[in-house]
Scaffold this motif. Structure first.
Motif, PDB file in Angstrom:
ATOM      1  N   ALA A   6     -31.007 -81.822 -25.872  1.00 38.61           N
ATOM      2  CA  ALA A   6     -31.021 -82.997 -26.258  1.00 38.61           C
ATOM      3  C   ALA A   6     -29.876 -83.436 -27.229  1.00 38.61           C
ATOM      4  N   ARG A   7     -29.064 -84.380 -27.047  1.00 32.37           N
ATOM      5  CA  ARG A   7     -28.008 -84.489 -28.323  1.00 32.37           C
ATOM      6  C   ARG A   7     -28.633 -85.351 -29.485  1.00 32.37           C
ATOM      7  N   ALA A   8     -28.234 -84.788 -30.660  1.00 33.46           N
ATOM      8  CA  ALA A   8     -28.623 -85.266 -31.736  1.00 33.46           C
ATOM      9  C   ALA A   8     -27.497 -86.066 -32.432  1.00 33.46           C
ATOM     10  N   LYS A   9     -27.884 -87.109 -32.968  1.00 36.91           N
ATOM     11  CA  LYS A   9     -26.679 -87.916 -33.685  1.00 36.91           C
ATOM     12  C   LYS A   9     -26.454 -87.521 -34.927  1.00 36.91           C
ATOM     13  N   GLY A  10     -25.342 -87.066 -35.413  1.00 36.34           N
ATOM     14  CA  GLY A  10     -24.818 -86.266 -36.557  1.00 36.34           C
ATOM     15  C   GLY A  10     -24.611 -87.310 -37.774  1.00 36.34           C
ATOM     16  N   ASP A  11     -24.596 -87.048 -39.001  1.00 30.24           N
ATOM     17  CA  ASP A  11     -23.890 -87.976 -40.049  1.00 30.24           C
ATOM     18  C   ASP A  11     -22.700 -87.039 -40.655  1.00 30.24           C
ATOM     19  N   LEU A  12     -21.512 -87.557 -40.129  1.00 29.52           N
ATOM     20  CA  LEU A  12     -20.215 -86.748 -40.366  1.00 29.52           C
ATOM     21  C   LEU A  12     -19.790 -86.678 -42.030  1.00 29.52           C
ATOM     22  N   PHE A  13     -20.701 -87.670 -42.963  1.00 29.92           N
ATOM     23  CA  PHE A  13     -20.596 -87.471 -44.178  1.00 29.92           C
ATOM     24  C   PHE A  13     -21.161 -86.553 -44.847  1.00 29.92           C
ATOM     25  N   ASP A  14     -22.418 -86.171 -44.289  1.00 31.51           N
ATOM     26  CA  ASP A  14     -23.370 -85.071 -44.881  1.00 31.51           C
ATOM     27  C   ASP A  14     -22.749 -83.683 -44.445  1.00 31.51           C
ATOM     28  N   PRO A  15     -22.511 -82.908 -45.860  1.00 34.54           N
ATOM     29  CA  PRO A  15     -21.830 -81.730 -45.604  1.00 34.54           C
ATOM     30  C   PRO A  15     -22.702 -80.632 -44.673  1.00 34.54           C
ATOM     31  N   ALA A  16     -23.911 -81.059 -44.633  1.00 36.18           N
ATOM     32  CA  ALA A  16     -24.871 -80.070 -43.739  1.00 36.18           C
ATOM     33  C   ALA A  16     -24.938 -80.676 -42.332  1.00 36.18           C
ATOM     34  N   CYS A  17     -24.417 -81.535 -42.102  1.00 31.86           N
ATOM     35  CA  CYS A  17     -24.286 -81.893 -40.569  1.00 31.86           C
ATOM     36  C   CYS A  17     -23.833 -81.068 -39.850  1.00 31.86           C
ATOM     37  N   PRO A  18     -24.565 -80.566 -38.650  1.00 31.85           N
ATOM     38  CA  PRO A  18     -24.069 -79.771 -37.652  1.00 31.85           C
ATOM     39  C   PRO A  18     -22.591 -80.153 -36.896  1.00 31.85           C
ATOM     40  N   THR A  19     -22.497 -81.360 -36.614  1.00 31.47           N
ATOM     41  CA  THR A  19     -21.295 -82.033 -36.150  1.00 31.47           C
ATOM     42  C   THR A  19     -20.219 -81.752 -37.036  1.00 31.47           C
ATOM     43  N   ARG A  20     -20.202 -81.974 -38.410  1.00 31.73           N
ATOM     44  CA  ARG A  20     -19.166 -82.002 -39.370  1.00 31.73           C
ATOM     45  C   ARG A  20     -19.070 -80.391 -39.326  1.00 31.73           C
ATOM     46  N   GLN A  21     -19.746 -79.632 -39.373  1.00 32.02           N
ATOM     47  CA  GLN A  21     -19.518 -78.158 -39.376  1.00 32.02           C
ATOM     48  C   GLN A  21     -19.050 -77.618 -38.267  1.00 32.02           C
ATOM     49  N   LEU A  22     -19.083 -78.188 -37.084  1.00 27.80           N
ATOM     50  CA  LEU A  22     -18.429 -77.847 -35.923  1.00 27.80           C
ATOM     51  C   LEU A  22     -16.897 -78.377 -36.040  1.00 27.80           C
ATOM     52  N   LEU A  23     -16.849 -79.532 -36.463  1.00 29.02           N
ATOM     53  CA  LEU A  23     -15.396 -80.012 -36.589  1.00 29.02           C
ATOM     54  C   LEU A  23     -14.600 -79.102 -37.739  1.00 29.02           C
ATOM     55  N   ASP A  24     -15.233 -78.724 -38.613  1.00 25.98           N
ATOM     56  CA  ASP A  24     -14.544 -77.893 -39.325  1.00 25.98           C
ATOM     57  C   ASP A  24     -14.025 -76.621 -38.717  1.00 25.98           C
ATOM     58  N   ARG A  25     -14.984 -76.124 -37.728  1.00 22.72           N
ATOM     59  CA  ARG A  25     -14.542 -74.879 -37.137  1.00 22.72           C
ATOM     60  C   ARG A  25     -13.334 -74.949 -36.211  1.00 22.72           C
ATOM     61  N   ILE A  26     -13.598 -76.277 -35.398  1.00 24.73           N
ATOM     62  CA  ILE A  26     -12.649 -76.447 -34.499  1.00 24.73           C
ATOM     63  C   ILE A  26     -11.364 -77.070 -34.660  1.00 24.73           C
ATOM     64  N   GLY A  27     -11.391 -77.771 -35.835  1.00 26.83           N
ATOM     65  CA  GLY A  27     -10.350 -78.459 -36.631  1.00 26.83           C
ATOM     66  C   GLY A  27      -9.284 -77.747 -37.305  1.00 26.83           C
ATOM     67  N   THR A  28      -9.325 -76.362 -36.883  1.00 28.30           N
ATOM     68  CA  THR A  28      -8.312 -75.400 -37.675  1.00 28.30           C
ATOM     69  C   THR A  28      -6.853 -75.349 -36.904  1.00 28.30           C
ATOM     70  N   LYS A  29      -6.017 -75.037 -37.386  1.00 24.84           N
ATOM     71  CA  LYS A  29      -4.637 -74.605 -36.559  1.00 24.84           C
ATOM     72  C   LYS A  29      -4.700 -73.644 -35.760  1.00 24.84           C
ATOM     73  N   TRP A  30      -5.358 -72.331 -36.156  1.00 26.62           N
ATOM     74  CA  TRP A  30      -5.600 -71.389 -35.434  1.00 26.62           C
ATOM     75  C   TRP A  30      -6.562 -71.335 -34.321  1.00 26.62           C
ATOM     76  N   THR A  31      -7.446 -72.083 -34.352  1.00 27.76           N
ATOM     77  CA  THR A  31      -8.450 -72.837 -33.219  1.00 27.76           C
ATOM     78  C   THR A  31      -7.231 -73.455 -32.204  1.00 27.76           C
ATOM     79  N   SER A  32      -6.852 -74.466 -32.725  1.00 32.21           N
ATOM     80  CA  SER A  32      -6.171 -75.234 -31.667  1.00 32.21           C
ATOM     81  C   SER A  32      -4.980 -74.268 -30.955  1.00 32.21           C
ATOM     82  N   MET A  33      -4.426 -73.335 -31.601  1.00 30.77           N
ATOM     83  CA  MET A  33      -3.219 -72.413 -30.880  1.00 30.77           C
ATOM     84  C   MET A  33      -4.208 -71.500 -30.201  1.00 30.77           C
TER      85      MET A  33
END
Length: 134
Positions: A6-33
């Protein structure tokens, strides 16, 4: 029949939010490359050394960390050949391949607007110099 979690709606402004943590991981230049290189060979595989050669500036350690994260998130599959030394191959999973489209759009946006960003930075630097001597 397989069911998706099931999809859980996250709170991007909460540092503990799993969505925010995922965006931190996939938002790097090395991941993009890495995603771009792997998408260019999909559905084929790329060996670690070949991946590193195609990503100028990435250290062996940073590439290892990036790939480990992508494997852990299910975006990349890793296959090891039991040779000496071991040959390690990587390929995008279907989930990882689905990430290439939004990352490609972000790269295209950056390329399209780089001149504007450079111009804004030049103005900001000039303003900082003026305010230091003003």
């Amino acid at each position: 029949m397989t069911t998706r979690p099931a999809r859980a709606k996250g709170d991007l402004f909460d540092p503990a939010c799993p969505t925010r943590q995922l965006l931190d991981r996939i938002g790097t230049k090395w991941t993009s490359m890495a995603i771009k290189v792997l998408a260019g060979t999909a559905p084929g595989e790329v060996r670690f050394a070949d991946l590193r050669r195609q990503m100028p500036g990435v250290s062996q350690k940073m590439l290892s960390v990036t790939l480990r994260s992508l494997v852990q998130d299910g975006l990349v599959a890793r296959r090891v050949e039991p040779t000496v030394p071991p040959r390690v191959h990587y390929r995008l999973t279907d989930l990882g391949l689905s990430l290439e489209t939004p990352l490609a759009a972000l790269r295209a946006w950056a390329e399209e607007h780089m001149a504007e960003i450079d111009h804004a930075n030049a103005i900001a630097r000039a303003g900082a110099v003026d305010s230091e001597f003003g």
